[in-house]
Scaffold this motif. Structure first.
Motif, short mmCIF file in Angstrom:
data_model
loop_
_atom_site.label_atom_id
_atom_site.label_comp_id
_atom_site.label_asym_id
_atom_site.label_seq_id
_atom_site.Cartn_x
_atom_site.Cartn_y
_atom_site.Cartn_z
N ASP A 415 0.82 -1.21 0.00
CA ASP A 415 0.00 0.00 0.00
C ASP A 415 0.86 1.26 0.00
O ASP A 415 0.50 2.27 -0.63
CB ASP A 415 -0.94 0.02 1.21
CG ASP A 415 -2.14 -0.90 1.03
OD1 ASP A 415 -2.35 -1.39 -0.10
OD2 ASP A 415 -2.86 -1.13 2.03
N GLU A 442 -5.30 7.33 3.42
CA GLU A 442 -6.41 6.58 4.03
C GLU A 442 -7.23 5.85 2.98
O GLU A 442 -7.70 4.73 3.21
CB GLU A 442 -7.28 7.55 4.83
CG GLU A 442 -6.57 8.12 6.04
CD GLU A 442 -7.44 9.02 6.91
OE1 GLU A 442 -7.13 9.14 8.11
OE2 GLU A 442 -8.42 9.58 6.37
N LYS A 443 -7.38 6.44 1.81
CA LYS A 443 -8.14 5.78 0.74
C LYS A 443 -7.41 4.54 0.23
O LYS A 443 -8.02 3.47 0.06
CB LYS A 443 -8.36 6.77 -0.41
CG LYS A 443 -9.10 6.19 -1.60
CD LYS A 443 -9.26 7.23 -2.71
CE LYS A 443 -9.95 6.63 -3.92
NZ LYS A 443 -10.08 7.65 -5.02
N SER A 445 -5.03 2.76 1.74
CA SER A 445 -4.83 1.73 2.77
C SER A 445 -6.12 1.20 3.36
O SER A 445 -6.13 0.10 3.94
CB SER A 445 -3.96 2.30 3.90
OG SER A 445 -4.67 3.32 4.61
N GLY A 446 -7.19 1.99 3.26
CA GLY A 446 -8.43 1.61 3.92
C GLY A 446 -8.36 1.75 5.43
O GLY A 446 -9.19 1.18 6.15
N GLU A 447 -7.37 2.50 5.93
CA GLU A 447 -7.18 2.66 7.38
C GLU A 447 -7.39 4.12 7.78
O GLU A 447 -7.18 5.04 6.98
CB GLU A 447 -5.78 2.20 7.79
CG GLU A 447 -5.50 0.73 7.49
CD GLU A 447 -4.15 0.29 8.02
OE1 GLU A 447 -3.78 0.76 9.14
OE2 GLU A 447 -3.47 -0.49 7.35
#
Length: 494
Positions: A415, A442-443, A445-447
């Motif tokens: 990522d 954040e987009k 990694s989804g975190e």
């Protein structure tokens, strides 16, 4: 038909007791672009697409004469507009008509066209000028450097003022043609490609021409004038590789410089694998005369280096740093100077990655060493909000790189490197800021990463790291001496 419709509308409004809305009068363009740290840098009311800079330089007395033609478009109805410039102006024309002009402050030239320029209208601005750049002081200093055999126009965040009028802010990029006549036997190096070989203009004078065909921030345009040895090559895909070395370098400096700069094409290829395709039309580097420049700068396509980087031998670390800027700083430029960690933190982290590649210390080892040895005052500067006096401070470089390493550890290599390539691709030839980078991280990694970035970018104190508080005997990786030497010089921009 249009006149009839307007007349009918006017009649209807009159019968209804109303009136046609008044058209706003043309207004002056702003004396700055509202940069939080440098509010009077750049100018409002227009957007530049191209600079044609045509100069004649006299090394014997550091005299410069020139004509710059600016192609732009008005972004409002303009009664007047500003240019950032300090040399002596003889005339200005706007759309082929003589304009009036006056000085305002130490670097503002206020131009009033003979006819107001309307929103969306093309502007052709021609400025004729002359002067001795090394005698001009603005913002408290002189960015033009006179050398024993010529001059250097290399600086950040301001340099253009001393050799061409401009909208001097990285948020307004443009393409460039730069052409300079100098006495025979003197070389001129600038950005981009050399569209033709130097030509003898008149007896005793030679004209050098350079072209940058990709958008470029004004501070990334440069001149190196003097006695230089120029080497040329081409890449596998046909790009020009042009390097230049001052004839004033002593043999020990010259050999070390060449052993570093001549690896530029190789290093750019390696960085392309990490950051995405190289975005520009040429590659290379310039090594300045000794004792003339105290730093290196990522001048687009062809960084300029102080000879001091090579005083202890070859130094590929600085080559990696300045060429990483071709992605982080040049392809994607900051939209405000406060976001400069997006330039320097990323280029510094590229050095850590190169250290890993060369087997001279992992990024984790470099992080551990820095975390253990940096003094207390280092941690009092937040990289994302360093303040104007600290935009080239250690925290912007090294704590910026530490932030990226913590991000890499948190989201993983896949990522992390996807993020870097996506950032460059989405902002290619444009600008970006910290908030946009965090959102993209954040987009990808989804975190949710607020805590990480708050701690490392925005908090003026030392973040806690699990297992690091008892780190007692730091050991410097083999690469650290070169990285440290590199950063000591890099941070001396002014």
């Amino acid at each position: 038909m249009r006149k009839l419709l307007v007349a009918t509308l006017a009649t209807a409004l009159t019968l209804a007791g109303g009136a046609l809305p008044a058209q706003a009068a043309p207004a002056p363009g702003g004396a700055g672009l509202g940069d939080e740290y440098f509010p009077d840098y750049g100018n409002g009311g227009y957007d530049v697409s191209h600079y044609d800079v045509r100069l004649r330089y006299y090394p014997s007395d550091d005299r410069l004469t020139g004509t710059t033609t600016i192609l732009a478009e008005a972004t409002q109805d303009l009664s007047s507009f500003h240019l950032d410039f300090v040399l002596d102006v003889a005339s200005v024309k706007v759309n082929n008509r003589p304009a009036t002009f006056k000085r305002e402050g130490d670097h503002e030239l206020v131009v009033t066209p003979a006819r107001a320029v309307t929103d969306g209208q093309a502007m052709t601005v021609v400025v004729q000028y002359s002067g001795v750049p090394s005698n001009k002081v603005a913002a408290g200093f002189t960015a033009w450097v006179r050398t024993p055999d010529g001059a250097l126009a290399v600086g950040e965040p301001e340099e253009a003022w001393w050799w061409f009028p401009s909208n001097d802010h990285p948020s307004d990029k443009a393409t460039f043609d730069v052409s300079v006549a100098v006495p025979d036997g003197v070389e001129v190096i600038s950005n981009g490609v050399m569209p033709r070989n130097p030509v003898q203009e008149i007896l005793g004078w030679t004209r050098w021409s350079w072209r940058s065909v990709k958008p470029q921030a004004t501070y990334l345009a440069f001149l190196a004038i003097g006695q230089y040895e120029i080497t040329r090559d081409t890449t596998a895909d046909g790009q020009q590789v042009i390097n230049a070395y001052s004839d004033l370098l002593t043999p020990d400096f010259e050999d070390a410089a060449k052993a570093s700069v001549e690896r530029t094409a190789e290093i750019v290829d390696w960085e392309s694998g990490l950051f995405g395709p190289y975005a520009f039309e040429a590659r290379g580097g310039v090594v300045a005369p000794p004792d003339t420049l105290g730093f290196a700068l990522e001048t687009q396509t062809r960084p300029v280096y102080s000879s001091g980087f090579f005083r202890s031998g070859s130094n590929t670390s600085v080559i990696v740093h300045e060429n990483a800027h071709q992605w982080f700083g040049d392809t994607v430029s900051v939209d405000q100077w406060k976001n400069i960690w997006l330039n320097e933190g990323f280029a510094s982290y590229a050095e850590w990655l190169w250290s890993e590649e060369q087997g001279e210390g992992t990024a984790q080892e470099i992080f551990d060493y820095l975390y253990a040895v940096e003094p207390d005052d280092f941690w009092t500067v937040a990289p994302a909000e360093p303040g104007p006096s600290e935009i080239f401070g250690g925290a912007v470089y090294d704590r910026g790189a530490m932030t990226l390493h913590q991000l890499r550890n948190t989201i993983g290599d896949q990522d992390f490197f996807t993020l870097l390539k996506t950032w460059v691709a989405e902002h290619r030839y444009g600008n970006g800021n910290t908030e946009q980078f965090i959102a993209l991280a954040e987009k990808v990694s989804g975190e949710q990463l607020d805590d990480l970035f708050d701690a490392w970018l925005y908090t003026p104190s030392k973040p806690a790291v699990d297992g690091m508080s008892a780190f007692a005997e730091p050991v410097a990786p083999k690469s650290w001496a070169k990285i440290q030497q590199t950063h000591e010089l890099l941070r001396d921009h002014s």
